[in-house]
Design a protein around this motif. Sequence first.
Motif, PDB file in Angstrom:
ATOM      1  N   LYS A 105      55.949  -1.246  17.670  1.00 22.08           N
ATOM      2  CA  LYS A 105      56.024   0.177  17.343  1.00 22.08           C
ATOM      3  C   LYS A 105      54.912   0.529  16.349  1.00 22.08           C
ATOM      4  O   LYS A 105      54.294   1.575  16.424  1.00 22.08           O
ATOM      5  N   TRP A 106      54.694  -0.359  15.434  1.00 19.95           N
ATOM      6  CA  TRP A 106      53.634  -0.199  14.440  1.00 19.95           C
ATOM      7  C   TRP A 106      52.266  -0.313  15.109  1.00 19.95           C
ATOM      8  O   TRP A 106      51.362   0.460  14.850  1.00 19.95           O
ATOM      9  N   LEU A 107      52.127  -1.276  16.033  1.00 19.10           N
ATOM     10  CA  LEU A 107      50.847  -1.443  16.721  1.00 19.10           C
ATOM     11  C   LEU A 107      50.529  -0.257  17.635  1.00 19.10           C
ATOM     12  O   LEU A 107      49.373   0.081  17.850  1.00 19.10           O
ATOM     13  N   PHE A 108      51.575   0.340  18.183  1.00 17.74           N
ATOM     14  CA  PHE A 108      51.383   1.447  19.119  1.00 17.74           C
ATOM     15  C   PHE A 108      51.290   2.792  18.419  1.00 17.74           C
ATOM     16  O   PHE A 108      51.110   3.812  19.063  1.00 17.74           O
ATOM     17  N   ASN A 109      51.468   2.795  17.105  1.00 17.76           N
ATOM     18  CA  ASN A 109      51.365   4.047  16.370  1.00 17.76           C
ATOM     19  C   ASN A 109      50.009   4.700  16.691  1.00 17.76           C
ATOM     20  O   ASN A 109      48.974   4.122  16.385  1.00 17.76           O
ATOM     21  N   PRO A 110      50.013   5.890  17.323  1.00 18.16           N
ATOM     22  CA  PRO A 110      48.759   6.427  17.874  1.00 18.16           C
ATOM     23  C   PRO A 110      47.677   6.634  16.824  1.00 18.16           C
ATOM     24  O   PRO A 110      46.494   6.470  17.109  1.00 18.16           O
ATOM     25  N   SER A 111      48.062   6.964  15.604  1.00 19.13           N
ATOM     26  CA  SER A 111      47.025   7.259  14.614  1.00 19.13           C
ATOM     27  C   SER A 111      46.570   6.002  13.880  1.00 19.13           C
ATOM     28  O   SER A 111      45.600   6.034  13.139  1.00 19.13           O
ATOM     29  N   SER A 112      47.290   4.896  14.048  1.00 20.67           N
ATOM     30  CA  SER A 112      46.810   3.650  13.446  1.00 20.67           C
ATOM     31  C   SER A 112      46.831   2.584  14.541  1.00 20.67           C
ATOM     32  O   SER A 112      46.412   2.841  15.637  1.00 20.67           O
ATOM     33  N   GLY A 113      47.307   1.392  14.236  1.00 20.48           N
ATOM     34  CA  GLY A 113      47.546   0.390  15.266  1.00 20.48           C
ATOM     35  C   GLY A 113      46.359   0.049  16.142  1.00 20.48           C
ATOM     36  O   GLY A 113      45.206   0.148  15.706  1.00 20.48           O
ATOM     37  N   ILE A 114      46.649  -0.342  17.400  1.00 15.43           N
ATOM     38  CA  ILE A 114      45.559  -0.827  18.249  1.00 15.43           C
ATOM     39  C   ILE A 114      44.568   0.263  18.591  1.00 15.43           C
ATOM     40  O   ILE A 114      43.449  -0.033  18.974  1.00 15.43           O
ATOM     41  N   ASN A 115      44.945   1.522  18.458  1.00 12.64           N
ATOM     42  CA  ASN A 115      43.960   2.581  18.684  1.00 12.64           C
ATOM     43  C   ASN A 115      42.790   2.480  17.717  1.00 12.64           C
ATOM     44  O   ASN A 115      41.725   3.017  17.965  1.00 12.64           O
ATOM     45  N   ARG A 116      43.016   1.816  16.601  1.00 10.57           N
ATOM     46  CA  ARG A 116      41.960   1.697  15.588  1.00 10.57           C
ATOM     47  C   ARG A 116      41.058   0.486  15.829  1.00 10.57           C
ATOM     48  O   ARG A 116      40.027   0.362  15.183  1.00 10.57           O
ATOM     49  N   LEU A 117      41.499  -0.411  16.706  1.00 14.84           N
ATOM     50  CA  LEU A 117      40.745  -1.650  16.914  1.00 14.84           C
ATOM     51  C   LEU A 117      39.289  -1.434  17.314  1.00 14.84           C
ATOM     52  O   LEU A 117      38.408  -2.110  16.791  1.00 14.84           O
ATOM     53  N   PRO A 118      38.995  -0.501  18.241  1.00 20.15           N
ATOM     54  CA  PRO A 118      37.594  -0.334  18.646  1.00 20.15           C
ATOM     55  C   PRO A 118      36.678  -0.017  17.476  1.00 20.15           C
ATOM     56  O   PRO A 118      35.498  -0.347  17.506  1.00 20.15           O
ATOM     57  N   GLU A 119      37.214   0.580  16.441  1.00 25.49           N
ATOM     58  CA  GLU A 119      36.383   0.924  15.285  1.00 25.49           C
ATOM     59  C   GLU A 119      35.776  -0.307  14.622  1.00 25.49           C
ATOM     60  O   GLU A 119      34.710  -0.220  14.028  1.00 25.49           O
ATOM     61  N   LEU A 120      36.485  -1.428  14.722  1.00 25.89           N
ATOM     62  CA  LEU A 120      35.981  -2.650  14.091  1.00 25.89           C
ATOM     63  C   LEU A 120      34.626  -3.053  14.650  1.00 25.89           C
ATOM     64  O   LEU A 120      33.832  -3.687  13.984  1.00 25.89           O
ATOM     65  N   VAL A 121      34.380  -2.708  15.933  1.00 25.56           N
ATOM     66  CA  VAL A 121      33.068  -3.022  16.498  1.00 25.56           C
ATOM     67  C   VAL A 121      32.235  -1.757  16.660  1.00 25.56           C
ATOM     68  O   VAL A 121      31.306  -1.700  17.463  1.00 25.56           O
ATOM     69  N   GLY A 122      32.592  -0.727  15.911  1.00 22.27           N
ATOM     70  CA  GLY A 122      31.760   0.466  15.843  1.00 22.27           C
ATOM     71  C   GLY A 122      31.984   1.475  16.952  1.00 22.27           C
ATOM     72  O   GLY A 122      31.198   2.400  17.131  1.00 22.27           O
ATOM     73  N   LEU A 123      33.066   1.315  17.723  1.00 15.47           N
ATOM     74  CA  LEU A 123      33.353   2.287  18.777  1.00 15.47           C
ATOM     75  C   LEU A 123      34.305   3.363  18.238  1.00 15.47           C
ATOM     76  O   LEU A 123      34.953   3.166  17.212  1.00 15.47           O
ATOM     77  N   PRO A 124      34.381   4.495  18.914  1.00 15.56           N
ATOM     78  CA  PRO A 124      35.344   5.514  18.473  1.00 15.56           C
ATOM     79  C   PRO A 124      36.771   5.028  18.703  1.00 15.56           C
ATOM     80  O   PRO A 124      37.013   4.232  19.619  1.00 15.56           O
ATOM     81  N   PRO A 125      37.738   5.435  17.882  1.00 16.65           N
ATOM     82  CA  PRO A 125      39.115   4.974  18.054  1.00 16.65           C
ATOM     83  C   PRO A 125      39.699   5.459  19.380  1.00 16.65           C
ATOM     84  O   PRO A 125      39.288   6.500  19.902  1.00 16.65           O
ATOM     85  N   GLY A 126      40.637   4.664  19.927  1.00 14.81           N
ATOM     86  CA  GLY A 126      41.300   5.068  21.158  1.00 14.81           C
ATOM     87  C   GLY A 126      42.210   6.254  20.897  1.00 14.81           C
ATOM     88  O   GLY A 126      42.607   6.507  19.764  1.00 14.81           O
ATOM     89  N   ASN A 127      42.510   7.005  21.942  1.00 13.34           N
ATOM     90  CA  ASN A 127      43.408   8.142  21.706  1.00 13.34           C
ATOM     91  C   ASN A 127      44.616   8.147  22.630  1.00 13.34           C
ATOM     92  O   ASN A 127      45.277   9.162  22.807  1.00 13.34           O
ATOM     93  N   PHE A 128      44.919   6.994  23.242  1.00 17.08           N
ATOM     94  CA  PHE A 128      46.124   6.930  24.072  1.00 17.08           C
ATOM     95  C   PHE A 128      47.355   7.008  23.167  1.00 17.08           C
ATOM     96  O   PHE A 128      47.386   6.410  22.099  1.00 17.08           O
ATOM     97  N   ARG A 129      48.361   7.772  23.599  1.00 17.29           N
ATOM     98  CA  ARG A 129      49.503   8.005  22.714  1.00 17.29           C
ATOM     99  C   ARG A 129      50.595   6.939  22.892  1.00 17.29           C
ATOM    100  O   ARG A 129      51.679   7.067  22.352  1.00 17.29           O
ATOM    101  N   TRP A 130      50.344   5.935  23.706  1.00 16.55           N
ATOM    102  CA  TRP A 130      51.279   4.837  23.909  1.00 16.55           C
ATOM    103  C   TRP A 130      52.698   5.297  24.180  1.00 16.55           C
ATOM    104  O   TRP A 130      52.877   6.154  25.029  1.00 16.55           O
ATOM    105  N   PHE A 131      53.683   4.765  23.454  1.00 15.67           N
ATOM    106  CA  PHE A 131      55.076   5.021  23.876  1.00 15.67           C
ATOM    107  C   PHE A 131      55.527   6.443  23.617  1.00 15.67           C
ATOM    108  O   PHE A 131      56.631   6.825  24.016  1.00 15.67           O
TER     109      PHE A 131
END
Lengths: 288, 371
Positions: B131-157
Amino acid sequence: MTSTSQSSTGRKIAPMNWERTLSRGLIYVVLLIFAAIFLLPVYMVLVTSFKSIDQVNISTMWTLPSAFTLESFKEAFSELAPGLSNSLVLVVPATVISAAMGSMNGYVLSKWKFPGANIIFPLMLFGMFIPYQAILIPLVEFLNNIGLFNSIAGLIMVHVVYGLPITTLIFRNYYTEVPDEMLEAGAIDGAGFFGLYRYIVLPISLPGFVVVIIWQFTQIWNEFLFAITVSQKTPMVTVALQNLSGSQIIEWNVQMAASFLAAIPTLIVYILLGRYFIRGLLAGSVKG
Amino acid sequence: MGQSKRDRVIAIAMLMPTVILLAIFVYGFIGWTGWTSLTNSNAMQRLSQQPAQYIGLDNYTNLFSGLLNNRFRIDLVNTVFFTLMFIFFSLAIGLLLAILIDQKIKGEGIFRTIFLFPMALSFVVTGVVWKWLFNPSSGINRLPELVGLPPGNFRWFISQDRWFEFNWQDFPVIVAWFVVALVAVIGAWLLLKRRTQIGAFILAGAILISTWILVGGAASLNIMDRPEKHGFNVALFALVLAAGWQMVGYTMAMYLAGLRGISEELREACRVDGATELGVYRHVVLPLLAPITLSAIIILGHISLKIFDLVYVMGGGDNLFIDMPGINMFFTTFRGQEFGQGAAIAMIMLIMVAVVIIPYLVSSLRGESKR
């Protein structure tokens, strides 16, 4: 990798070696990627739970904490402590009783063939596959009537009863491997039903008990549906964790720390005794 | 064994407590639930201390066509899509990992431990963490930023998107076509296996059902008098990922056990005959793993039909985009106090699971006694 050799024999062998190294490398790369994905949630749990509240924010989700703190673990533990102790009180007797009964049942079903066993056994097994929703309404009513609703004793009974099919199955399959001759020798020496069990079957049952106890321990510790229906007033660890995660005021670092605490007992068992855990897992698919 | 009559009686007597307990707690209670599902039992009726009245199949028709309550229909559609995706995901990744691990690699034990440890966790723990990982404003949506990509915007669950929309009034027709497809596949398979007569017979049956659908037979089964949209809720992807993360290790363990059962001599013999490594897998290994796939499908299928904890933690019973029958039953019964209605949901769940499990139990125990 050294495919630069010019000799004709070298050329013949080198591409094969090179291909082999490449494919071996690819195997490791893919496995490592999957391992990273599988460990991602673990990383997140640890990173978040070692942060203090003011460090938990959106932009630094994935970064390591700037200062390690055990604050969140302290708070999580005080929230979860009643659940942890309730679960412990539940899981020990429920596991022991269902394992003991399962061993006896397995002994009877594998070594004392009687007419109708072929019908009774599958009927028993069906009990471990049913969606428990199908028995929940009568169960609550029944526990209410005998005064065990909302008590750990009631939940112990529930887990013993619905654990019987799997414990019986594992022991039956285990004892089927024991050669009948061993028991026949005992029978000649005059041992009866209990004597054979006590002096021949039980002494070689340890691996069976390990599998069953690990399995039941993990299942009962992790179980949620019965816990939240039958024993909400004395919450088990899973219910306590869900309550904690459902409340809006508990911070994420505490939630992650609490998830970690709730997972520790079964994780320890899994890491120490994984081999037996997997055996129980595969026994669940009936054929074993 | 030289069993005396007395000992045989003792043996049966020792089994009796279990038999009686399961007879009551499984079969007796199922019967009780079945009866409750045919009554109007609810909070009002209990308060009034009147016995619940028999109302026939009203609770069931209400679930499938009730005006106010479309929740069960949503659940049913969700279950079907979730089950299909979850099984496919777990089988594909589980098989891939098993094959990779079977290549005599270094650190096999470590990889196995990593892929299997989620099985030791509770679905509740998995739910809270994901639930924490799928949090749209944080979680895995933020992962792409680590390699300089824009954050994901899928709203997951909590995504509200819906694909493959269909009208619930077409439900009987869709189910009927599904049955036709299934029957046709079985018929064709039998033809391929040169059991021509029975294959042709079954194919004829498929054609017969098709004509029945085409003349409107299936459509006339619709009991809903207004259109109602349903479809594949995209939020289910999140559920599949979390549940898959937990269960992939299980299929991997099953496949790995199967792979270890295939002797190296057999594979070597194929290689000597000129088969490529891929060919060995395609023509020898995979066919031998087919029974394991079937077992895995059934075990995973019955888990996904019953799924409760994970959804409870992630949706809490409010998020209908990932709602499931098990959750609906719980809230209808213990929050809404609609016992009759809840019992009907439970019975439908039981029937779904029984359809999958009973043939499996019968065939695997029969196979065992032949051995």
